[in-house]
Write an enzyme that holds these catalytic residues in place. Structure first.
Site, PDB file in Angstrom:
ATOM      1  N   TRP A 103       0.928  -1.146   0.012  1.00 13.54           N
ATOM      2  CA  TRP A 103       0.072   0.031  -0.001  1.00 13.54           C
ATOM      3  C   TRP A 103       0.701   1.281  -0.076  1.00 13.54           C
ATOM      4  O   TRP A 103       0.547   2.200  -0.691  1.00 13.54           O
ATOM      5  CB  TRP A 103      -0.989  -0.129   0.972  1.00 13.54           C
ATOM      6  CG  TRP A 103      -2.041  -1.118   1.147  1.00 13.54           C
ATOM      7  CD1 TRP A 103      -2.291  -2.164   2.009  1.00 13.54           C
ATOM      8  CD2 TRP A 103      -2.924  -1.429   0.043  1.00 13.54           C
ATOM      9  NE1 TRP A 103      -3.232  -2.982   1.611  1.00 13.54           N
ATOM     10  CE2 TRP A 103      -3.655  -2.627   0.466  1.00 13.54           C
ATOM     11  CE3 TRP A 103      -3.286  -0.703  -1.021  1.00 13.54           C
ATOM     12  CZ2 TRP A 103      -4.617  -3.027  -0.522  1.00 13.54           C
ATOM     13  CZ3 TRP A 103      -4.239  -1.277  -1.888  1.00 13.54           C
ATOM     14  CH2 TRP A 103      -4.912  -2.511  -1.523  1.00 13.54           C
ATOM     15  N   ASP A 173      -1.914   6.530   5.895  1.00 19.13           N
ATOM     16  CA  ASP A 173      -2.847   5.556   5.408  1.00 19.13           C
ATOM     17  C   ASP A 173      -3.102   5.031   6.687  1.00 19.13           C
ATOM     18  O   ASP A 173      -2.261   4.030   7.195  1.00 19.13           O
ATOM     19  CB  ASP A 173      -2.387   4.610   4.407  1.00 19.13           C
ATOM     20  CG  ASP A 173      -3.401   3.893   3.827  1.00 19.13           C
ATOM     21  OD1 ASP A 173      -4.477   3.878   4.641  1.00 19.13           O
ATOM     22  OD2 ASP A 173      -3.195   3.129   2.927  1.00 19.13           O
ATOM     23  N   LYS A 197     -12.759  -1.538   6.633  1.00 21.16           N
ATOM     24  CA  LYS A 197     -12.226  -2.307   7.647  1.00 21.16           C
ATOM     25  C   LYS A 197     -12.682  -2.313   9.047  1.00 21.16           C
ATOM     26  O   LYS A 197     -13.067  -3.224   9.510  1.00 21.16           O
ATOM     27  CB  LYS A 197     -10.535  -2.116   7.609  1.00 21.16           C
ATOM     28  CG  LYS A 197     -10.020  -2.726   6.324  1.00 21.16           C
ATOM     29  CD  LYS A 197      -8.958  -2.123   5.457  1.00 21.16           C
ATOM     30  CE  LYS A 197      -8.627  -2.877   4.432  1.00 21.16           C
ATOM     31  NZ  LYS A 197      -8.072  -2.047   3.118  1.00 21.16           N
TER      32      LYS A 197
END
Ligand SMILES: *Cc1c(COP(=O)(O)O)cnc(C)c1O
Length: 361
Positions: A103, A173, A197
């Site tokens: 990511w 993030d 999530k």
């Protein structure tokens, strides 16, 4: 009705059962409106109470300082990989990155399209099984921002402490760790998270950004990718992801009733301790991450044999522990134990793993 499974998926992942029940109750007729939240105008008074309520709950639960804007956007966390550089790489056109997995790497590559992106440190040398240590001197004081991925969903690492970037705004993030424990938002220039999530269903991306970082986007920035567009209109420039915002509000209410993030952190630490405690003494399974950098949310583990891993995944699925196969780049198994995973689910998983180990010794 079939009984529900324990879903260890990295995402989308489990939602708290009381939240799903409440949503079901309110599905056809939300608070006497005669409509579902999915059907109502995003400009209506009743939806306004949902979006305003969601924001104020998030501010309360996360203790967000008043000089930060909360934006409810679409496009997933992945769109932020472009939005962050387009909006923030605006002075010296430089940004520093720590690469702790896929990511962070995707964010780095995207930023490199819009300015001078530089890698400060990486843990690629050991398949991202640790968080690289940095000091203030590693960061370029002229960088417009420094970027990290706080919790690495795929590799199961989390920063044990934030890097010291001096006066350079830190961007993170936080997709897979937001709301899992207290977070000092004032330490960041900007944080963002895809909702799927720990916050609600997919479709909603939350951006929390310090006000002074808004309003200087690069010239080429599309209107929809400019934070100012959404900040000025309180996330109602266009149709927001209405139903996901409603679900996020229900999740925040559930979290607040539970005692907020301190109480949530206590539960999450207990769950993680149960699983890591088992892995640390197991002769068959072992965790893949160095101890001090272990994630609270994503726990990858392996047996060392691909066949045995596959056998364990299959046996787990048969007993109602689903989506526990590891990411293809790590192999083995990965248990994502987000907020909505009950402690009982982790206890039962460990019981199963213990039994499996005995039978396959
Ligand atoms: C899941 C995830 C993403 C991708 O999110 P999308 O909403 O699918 O774009 C990005 N970063 C992290 C840390 C993630 O866990």
């Amino acid at each position: 009705m079939n009984s529900r499974v324990y879903n260890f998926s990295a995402s989308p992942s489990m939602l708290p059962e009381p939240v799903l029940k409440r949503a079901a109750e309110e599905m056809l007729n939300y608070q006497g409106s005669g409509q579902s939240v999915m059907e109502m105008s995003h400009r209506s008074k009743i939806f306004d109470s949902i979006i305003v309520g969601c924001e104020s709950l998030l501010r309360e639960v996360l203790n967000i300082p008043s000089n930060y804007k909360v934006l409810f956007l679409q496009g997933g966390a992945s769109s932020q990989f472009a939005m962050v550089p387009l909006n923030l790489m605006n002075k010296n056109h430089k940004a520093d990155f720590i690469i702790t997995g896929q990511w962070a790497n995707k964010a780095y590559k995207e930023a490199a399209r819009y300015g001078n992106a530089r890698i400060v440190a990486s843990s690629k040398d050991k398949t991202f099984t640790y968080i690289p240590k940095t000091s203030r001197a590693d960061f370029d004081p002229e960088a417009d921002y420094a970027y990290i991925c706080l919790n690495n969903t795929i590799y199961g690492t989390k920063y044990p402490e934030l890097p010291d970037t001096g006066d350079v705004p830190l961007v993170a993030d936080v997709s897979s760790c937001i709301l899992s424990e207290p977070l000092d938002v004032s330490k960041f220039g900007l944080v963002f998270a895809g909702a799927q999530k720990n916050m609600g269903p997919a479709g909603l991306t939350v951006v929390i950004v310090r006000e002074d970082l808004i309003g200087n986007a690069q010239e080429i920035t599309p209107t929809m990718f400019n934070y100012a567009t959404h900040a000025e209109k309180n996330s109602l420039f266009n149709t927001p992801p209405c139903y996901s915002i409603y679900m996020c509000k229900l999740v925040l209410e559930w979290l607040k009733n539970l005692g907020g993030l301190k109480a949530m952190a206590k539960i999450n630490h207990k769950k993680a301790d149960i699983l890591y405690g088992f892995l640390d003494q197991s002769k068959l399974f072992h965790g893949t991450v160095v101890k001090e950098d272990r994630s609270l949310m994503n726990v990858p583990f392996v047996t060392g044999s691909d066949e045995m891993d596959a056998k364990a995944v299959k046996a787990a699925e048969a007993e109602g522990f689903v989506n526990i196969k590891g990411h293809r780049t790590v192999g083995g198994l990965r248990a994502s134990i987000y907020n909505a995973m009950p402690t009982e689910g982790v206890e039962k998983l460990v019981d199963f793993l213990r039994r499996f180990e005995k039978e396959n010794a």
